[in-house]
Enzyme design. Sequence first.
Site, short mmCIF file in Angstrom:
data_model
loop_
_atom_site.label_atom_id
_atom_site.label_comp_id
_atom_site.label_asym_id
_atom_site.label_seq_id
_atom_site.Cartn_x
_atom_site.Cartn_y
_atom_site.Cartn_z
N ASN A 7 0.87 -1.17 0.00
CA ASN A 7 0.00 0.00 0.00
C ASN A 7 0.91 1.23 0.00
OD1 ASN A 7 -1.84 2.01 0.45
ND2 ASN A 7 -2.68 1.15 2.34
N ARG A 91 -2.56 -2.05 -3.50
CA ARG A 91 -3.75 -1.24 -3.28
C ARG A 91 -3.65 -0.02 -4.19
NH1 ARG A 91 -6.21 1.26 2.25
NH2 ARG A 91 -8.16 1.76 1.25
N HIS A 180 -13.03 3.19 0.05
CA HIS A 180 -13.04 2.09 1.02
C HIS A 180 -13.66 0.85 0.38
CE1 HIS A 180 -13.38 5.28 4.45
NE2 HIS A 180 -12.11 4.97 4.25
N HIS A 208 -18.44 1.57 7.66
CA HIS A 208 -16.98 1.63 7.86
C HIS A 208 -16.69 2.95 8.56
CE1 HIS A 208 -12.68 1.01 6.41
NE2 HIS A 208 -12.68 2.27 6.82
N GLY A 210 -14.22 5.01 10.62
CA GLY A 210 -12.86 5.23 11.11
C GLY A 210 -12.57 6.70 10.98
N ASN A 211 -11.31 7.04 10.87
CA ASN A 211 -10.98 8.44 10.64
C ASN A 211 -11.61 8.90 9.32
OD1 ASN A 211 -9.74 10.90 11.05
ND2 ASN A 211 -7.99 10.29 9.80
N GLY A 212 -11.45 8.06 8.29
CA GLY A 212 -12.28 8.20 7.09
C GLY A 212 -13.51 7.33 7.34
N ARG A 241 -13.13 15.37 7.55
CA ARG A 241 -13.92 15.75 6.37
C ARG A 241 -15.35 16.07 6.75
NH1 ARG A 241 -11.84 10.69 3.88
NH2 ARG A 241 -9.84 11.19 2.92
N ASP A 283 -9.48 12.76 16.35
CA ASP A 283 -9.47 11.42 16.93
C ASP A 283 -10.70 11.25 17.83
OD1 ASP A 283 -8.86 9.22 18.84
OD2 ASP A 283 -7.03 9.14 17.65
N PHE A 284 -11.49 10.22 17.51
CA PHE A 284 -12.75 10.06 18.24
C PHE A 284 -12.54 9.88 19.74
CE2 PHE A 284 -16.32 9.95 15.30
CZ PHE A 284 -15.65 10.03 14.09
N ARG A 285 -11.42 9.24 20.11
CA ARG A 285 -11.20 9.04 21.56
C ARG A 285 -11.04 10.37 22.29
NH1 ARG A 285 -7.02 4.37 20.24
NH2 ARG A 285 -6.74 5.90 18.59
N GLY A 331 -11.91 1.53 12.74
CA GLY A 331 -11.49 1.97 14.08
C GLY A 331 -12.62 2.22 15.06
N GLU A 385 -8.29 -5.15 4.90
CA GLU A 385 -8.10 -4.81 3.49
C GLU A 385 -6.92 -5.55 2.88
OE1 GLU A 385 -9.39 -0.36 2.93
OE2 GLU A 385 -8.79 -0.71 4.99
P1 AMP Z 1 -9.25 3.95 11.40
O1 AMP Z 1 -9.19 5.12 10.47
O2 AMP Z 1 -10.15 2.85 10.93
O3 AMP Z 1 -7.89 3.44 11.81
O4 AMP Z 1 -9.93 4.50 12.75
C1 AMP Z 1 -9.30 5.47 13.53
C2 AMP Z 1 -10.30 6.08 14.48
O5 AMP Z 1 -10.82 5.05 15.34
C3 AMP Z 1 -9.69 7.14 15.39
O6 AMP Z 1 -10.48 8.31 15.37
C4 AMP Z 1 -9.76 6.50 16.76
O7 AMP Z 1 -9.98 7.44 17.77
C5 AMP Z 1 -10.96 5.60 16.64
N1 AMP Z 1 -10.93 4.59 17.70
C6 AMP Z 1 -10.06 3.58 17.88
N2 AMP Z 1 -10.35 2.93 19.03
C7 AMP Z 1 -11.42 3.54 19.59
C8 AMP Z 1 -12.18 3.34 20.79
N3 AMP Z 1 -11.91 2.39 21.63
N4 AMP Z 1 -13.20 4.18 21.03
C9 AMP Z 1 -13.48 5.17 20.16
N5 AMP Z 1 -12.81 5.41 19.03
C10 AMP Z 1 -11.79 4.61 18.75
#
Ligand code: AMP
Length: 399
Positions: A7, A91, A180, A208, A210-212, A241, A283-285, A331, A385
């Site tokens: 990738n 990819r 994706h 899906h 995640g960040n995206g 976004r 970042d969601f956390r 994520g 993926e």
């Molecule tokens: P990805 O782009 O699929 O790698 O997802 C990344 C996102 O997943 C980031 O915003 C992380 O904060 C979020 N993430 C990962 N673990 C957790 C969790 N336990 N609770 C909430 N969000 C999470």
Amino acid sequence: MKILVLNCGSSSLKYQLIDMQDESVLAKGLCERIGIEGSKLTHKAPGKDDFELETAMPDHGVAVKLVFDALTDAAHGVVKSVDEIGAIGHRVLHAGKKITESIVVNQEVKDIIRECFDLGPLHNPANLLGIEACEKVVPGKPNVAVFDTTFGMTLPEKAYYYAIPTEYYEKYGIRRYGFHGTSHNFVSHETIKFGNLDPEKAKVIVCHLGNGASISASIGGKGVDTSMGLTPLEGLIMGTRSGDIDAAVVQFIANHEKLSVDEVLNILNKKSGVLGLSGVSSDFRDVEKAAEEGNHMAQVALEAFQYRVAKYIGSYAAAMNGVDAITFTAGVGENDKATRKEIVEKYLGFIGAKIDDERNNVRGKAALISSDDSKVKIFMIPTNEELAIARDTLRLVEA
Ligand code: AMP
């Protein structure tokens, strides 16, 4: 057969070597800062010491050579020679309208990847560099391109056309492609397998998150709609976004802030989403932590994110005139049980979807998370993926 999955980004290269006999990961790693000072390779193989190498990587060719060296090294390598590696799966972001499936790379395929540089300006040039580097470093080894856009190629016309003059579709291929795609394809098929659903008729919605973030609707594993469009900007609210937005907002901000269209799009791609709304983080956390501490706009950002996901689920259930399964992945989808619960409990009662708290308390492996009396099955299924790319590569080189 052992398959190497690559990738390539503009200054990075991620890889995994997968043994297709049992689909285990033999080694994985990352080359960072290709073409920039401070390049570094990180290589991990189960049962062996991690290996790090800081050395100049002026281009992707040098990086690919270092990857093959790491894989065949006596100490931290996992194969004796490159002959043990049967093929390389790449990819690739964008194939435009011309390629509708994963494909063995030849000159024509490379020409098409190049023709799509303007549709995927950040990714396609790097993806092509990776392919050309492999051709140079291991000549004769089959290269397979697995595109992010092919899942969207089965969308019906009513789903992929934008309601703008069709000359722009004809001249420039402007339509909804979706991204994706490798993940949506993998997770929708895994949902059918894991959930024992009808392989021809199962109506599945994959979230899906995640960040995206994107969401898809598929029937029998074939995409019928997907939330990203010509670019990954359309659809859900994401880490940075905006997702769906009135296009006139671009003109309004450009005029008032004296910015170019490119500059406004940069804001919509990189400074918006939960970052823009919360002002805290992409970042969601971090955003969840701020929300718990009482930050109002962090709370709004999370609520808006969930609300948009729920609206798409509702619209896709209508688009397919029903839904058998909803699957969360990526994520947030895989790790954040609270978000899954909120989306289902707040919004999806109208289709009879019910979450089971004990089942929802899961991580790392595929699980049914709905209750026995739920009218729609809900799953958490980790996306993979790399494995999807390796499976397609194996299928094509064995054909
Ligand atoms: P990805 O782009 O699929 O790698 O997802 C990344 C996102 O997943 C980031 O915003 C992380 O904060 C979020 N993430 C990962 N673990 C957790 C969790 N336990 N609770 C909430 N969000 C999470």
